[in-house]
Design a protein around this motif. Structure first.
Motif, short mmCIF file in Angstrom:
data_model
loop_
_atom_site.label_atom_id
_atom_site.label_comp_id
_atom_site.label_asym_id
_atom_site.label_seq_id
_atom_site.Cartn_x
_atom_site.Cartn_y
_atom_site.Cartn_z
N GLU A 131 -50.50 90.37 81.29
CA GLU A 131 -51.29 91.44 80.70
C GLU A 131 -51.67 91.14 79.25
O GLU A 131 -52.59 91.75 78.72
CB GLU A 131 -50.52 92.76 80.77
CG GLU A 131 -49.26 92.77 79.92
CD GLU A 131 -48.59 94.13 79.90
OE1 GLU A 131 -47.56 94.25 79.23
OE2 GLU A 131 -49.11 95.06 80.53
N ASN A 132 -50.98 90.21 78.59
CA ASN A 132 -51.27 89.86 77.20
C ASN A 132 -51.95 88.50 77.08
O ASN A 132 -51.91 87.89 76.01
CB ASN A 132 -49.97 89.89 76.38
CG ASN A 132 -50.22 89.86 74.89
OD1 ASN A 132 -51.17 90.46 74.40
ND2 ASN A 132 -49.37 89.13 74.16
N ILE A 133 -52.54 88.00 78.14
CA ILE A 133 -53.15 86.67 78.14
C ILE A 133 -54.63 86.79 78.50
O ILE A 133 -55.01 87.52 79.44
CB ILE A 133 -52.41 85.73 79.11
CG1 ILE A 133 -50.99 85.47 78.60
CG2 ILE A 133 -53.17 84.42 79.29
CD1 ILE A 133 -50.17 84.57 79.49
N TRP A 134 -55.46 86.07 77.77
CA TRP A 134 -56.90 85.98 78.03
C TRP A 134 -57.20 84.59 78.59
O TRP A 134 -56.78 83.58 78.03
CB TRP A 134 -57.68 86.19 76.73
CG TRP A 134 -59.16 86.17 76.91
CD1 TRP A 134 -59.97 85.09 76.79
CD2 TRP A 134 -60.00 87.28 77.24
NE1 TRP A 134 -61.27 85.43 77.02
CE2 TRP A 134 -61.32 86.79 77.30
CE3 TRP A 134 -59.78 88.62 77.48
CZ2 TRP A 134 -62.40 87.60 77.58
CZ3 TRP A 134 -60.86 89.43 77.77
CH2 TRP A 134 -62.15 88.91 77.81
N LEU A 143 -53.15 83.76 74.14
CA LEU A 143 -52.38 84.98 73.92
C LEU A 143 -53.20 85.95 73.06
O LEU A 143 -53.80 85.55 72.07
CB LEU A 143 -51.06 84.66 73.23
CG LEU A 143 -50.09 83.83 74.08
CD1 LEU A 143 -48.98 83.28 73.22
CD2 LEU A 143 -49.52 84.66 75.21
N ILE A 144 -53.21 87.23 73.45
CA ILE A 144 -54.03 88.22 72.76
C ILE A 144 -53.27 88.86 71.60
O ILE A 144 -53.64 88.73 70.44
CB ILE A 144 -54.49 89.32 73.75
CG1 ILE A 144 -55.29 88.69 74.90
CG2 ILE A 144 -55.31 90.39 73.05
CD1 ILE A 144 -55.64 89.67 76.01
N ASN A 145 -52.19 89.55 71.88
CA ASN A 145 -51.45 90.33 70.89
C ASN A 145 -50.25 89.53 70.43
O ASN A 145 -49.32 89.26 71.20
CB ASN A 145 -51.00 91.66 71.50
CG ASN A 145 -50.38 92.58 70.49
OD1 ASN A 145 -49.92 92.16 69.44
ND2 ASN A 145 -50.35 93.87 70.80
N SER A 146 -50.23 89.15 69.16
CA SER A 146 -49.11 88.39 68.60
C SER A 146 -48.38 89.17 67.51
O SER A 146 -47.61 88.59 66.77
CB SER A 146 -49.63 87.07 68.02
OG SER A 146 -50.58 87.32 67.00
N TRP A 147 -48.63 90.45 67.40
CA TRP A 147 -48.04 91.25 66.32
C TRP A 147 -47.20 92.42 66.81
O TRP A 147 -46.48 93.02 66.05
CB TRP A 147 -49.15 91.78 65.41
CG TRP A 147 -50.17 92.61 66.13
CD1 TRP A 147 -50.13 93.96 66.37
CD2 TRP A 147 -51.37 92.15 66.74
NE1 TRP A 147 -51.22 94.36 67.08
CE2 TRP A 147 -52.02 93.27 67.31
CE3 TRP A 147 -51.99 90.89 66.85
CZ2 TRP A 147 -53.23 93.17 67.99
CZ3 TRP A 147 -53.19 90.81 67.51
CH2 TRP A 147 -53.80 91.92 68.08
#
Length: 467
Positions: A131-134, A143-147
């Protein structure tokens, strides 16, 4: 909705991703496609912390991560604008992927350096699940969200293992048990060049161990992707045995020549010269002087020791001579004062004879004092009685010093028992064993309390280690 003063226009509705919302949008000012991420934060401190984390992620640039273009705050929401490019979220493509076993492991292997670099930048709490991969048009994963901090099961090595399960099953849901996970891996990873399905299951399930590191996980992927090379025995050329035997003979001959040369060198260097022999003779001439000096020192030591013993014995004899006389005088005086019946009346016409001064300072005569104005004179006790009483008193004291009663040490602490034994003139020895009494409490002793023993005897007792 005012998206940065109508600059961005949503192309799809917001979708849930981790703790925030995700959507695709159009940048009308620069005419480009972007990704929007939003999280609603009520508290001021939480909002500032989120903006700080977004700033750290924006400074981190790595091709396996989606880059942050802009950050903004509108109301209670914090927005982030991300680069989009071609492609879709991996969750929208899981059911349509036709990747082989090697391609699945290769995609995981490409993400590991990005995760390791994010660790060095202190960005290690993000999710690595689908769900966090484009996935871009070339099939590369980013990876989309790294924060945003994710759950433990969705990050690091554990998260890569969950991503492996999603890629093997084509589903977004995570496994419910390890058995379900092993069945999915063994049924999918069957054509790896570096191992069979069981070896793939062993490698994948090792991620659930606390000792599994990112380096170990990476080494397992490399091992499964590398083809196994069968062992081939070296082929000997014709005549190899003859050549090897000739080389061995030559080596043996070289060793013999080398050993002979070393023996000659040792023989030459170990022969003492003439001057060295003369020096040895001169050294042997000095030995008698050394022995003579040692003999003089030894005799002097004996003389000093003998003189010391003589002086000590003479002082002891003088002390022994003074002590009996003093004790005899004291006993005679006490006898005269304590026994008035021994006093007898003498004739009034007779004058008592004056006492004579002692002949020598070492001996004191035993006599009673002469009364000042009476006709009564004391009959002195013979000196032999006073001298005989002194040894008997000394013998009683010696018996009292050498005989002691054993104290009762039971139910006392170790420190108290030690002091009681020493105060009674006894030595002690104890053992530590388990008992129902509290710790460091004496619960048994070998000598019966009240028994008379000699001074210096040893009493043994047992100390409790605790129940």
């Amino acid at each position: 909705m005012d998206l940065f003063h109508n600059r961005y226009q949503l192309e799809h509705s917001w979708k849930r991703i981790n703790k925030g919302w995700f959507a695709t949008a159009k940048d009308t000012k620069l005419e480009r496609d972007v990704l929007l991420w939003r999280e609603d934060v009520a508290g001021q401190e939480e909002r500032e912390e989120l903006i700080r984390r977004l700033g750290n992620a924006a400074r981190f640039s790595q091709r396996s991560f989606v880059h942050i273009l802009d950050v903004s705050v509108a109301g209670n929401g914090v927005y982030a604008v991300l680069t989009k490019g071609k492609g879709l979220r991996l969750t929208e493509q899981l059911r349509h992927l036709k990747w082989s076993d090697q391609e699945i492991l290769q995609r995981l292997l490409e993400l590991i350096p990005a995760i390791r670099e994010a660790r060095r930048e202190r960005l290690q709490d993000f999710s690595v699940t689908a769900e966090n991969i484009w996935m871009d048009g070339a099939g590369k994963l980013r990876l989309i969200n790294s924060w945003t901090e994710a759950e433990k099961e969705q990050r690091d090595v554990y998260g890569l293992t969950m991503l492996l399960y999603q890629l093997c099953t084509g589903q977004e849901v995570l496994p419910g048990s390890i058995r379900e996970f092993n069945q999915a891996i063994s049924g999918r990873l069957t054509g790896l060049p570096g191992g069979d399905a069981q070896e793939a299951v062993d490698w994948a399930s090792s991620a659930f161990l606390p000792s599994c590191s990112l380096r170990d996980y990476e080494a397992g992927i490399v091992r499964l992707l590398a083809p196994t090379v069968p062992y081939a025995a070296p082929v000997k050329e014709p005549g190899a045995a003859a050549r090897s035997s000739a080389l061995r003979r030559k080596d043996n001959e070289d060793k013999e020549v080398t050993s002979q040369r070393r023996q000659q060198e040792v023989r030459v260097t170990t022969t003492p010269p003439r001057a060295y022999e003369d020096e040895q003779k001169d050294g042997r001439r000095l030995h008698p002087w050394i022995y003579f000096t040692l003999a003089i020192v030894f005799v002097g030591f004996l003389a000093v020791g003998g003189l010391w013993f003589v002086i000590r014995d003479r002082g002891a004899d003088e002390n022994d001579a003074v002590a009996p006389s003093t004790q005899a005088t004291a006993s005679a005086i006490s006898a005269n004062s304590a026994s008035p019946s021994e006093k007898t009346a003498s004739s009034p016409n007779k004058t008592p004879a004056p006492s004579k001064a002692p002949a020598s300072p070492g001996k004191t005569p035993v006599s009673s004092p002469v009364p000042s104005g009476g006709n009564v004179s004391a009959t002195p006790k013979p000196p032999s009685a006073a001298v005989q009483a002194t040894p008997s008193r000394n013998s009683d004291n010696a018996a009292a010093d050498t005989a002691n009663a054993v104290p009762d040490l039971v139910n006392h602490t170790l420190e108290e028992a030690s002091r009681m034994a020493l105060a009674s003139g006894l030595r002690y020895q104890y053992y530590v064993e388990a008992s129902e009494l509290p710790k460091d409490t004496v619960f048994k002793q070998d000598l019966v309390p009240g028994t008379v023993v000699s001074k210096g005897d040893t009493v043994i007792f047992w100390v409790s280690r605790g129940p």
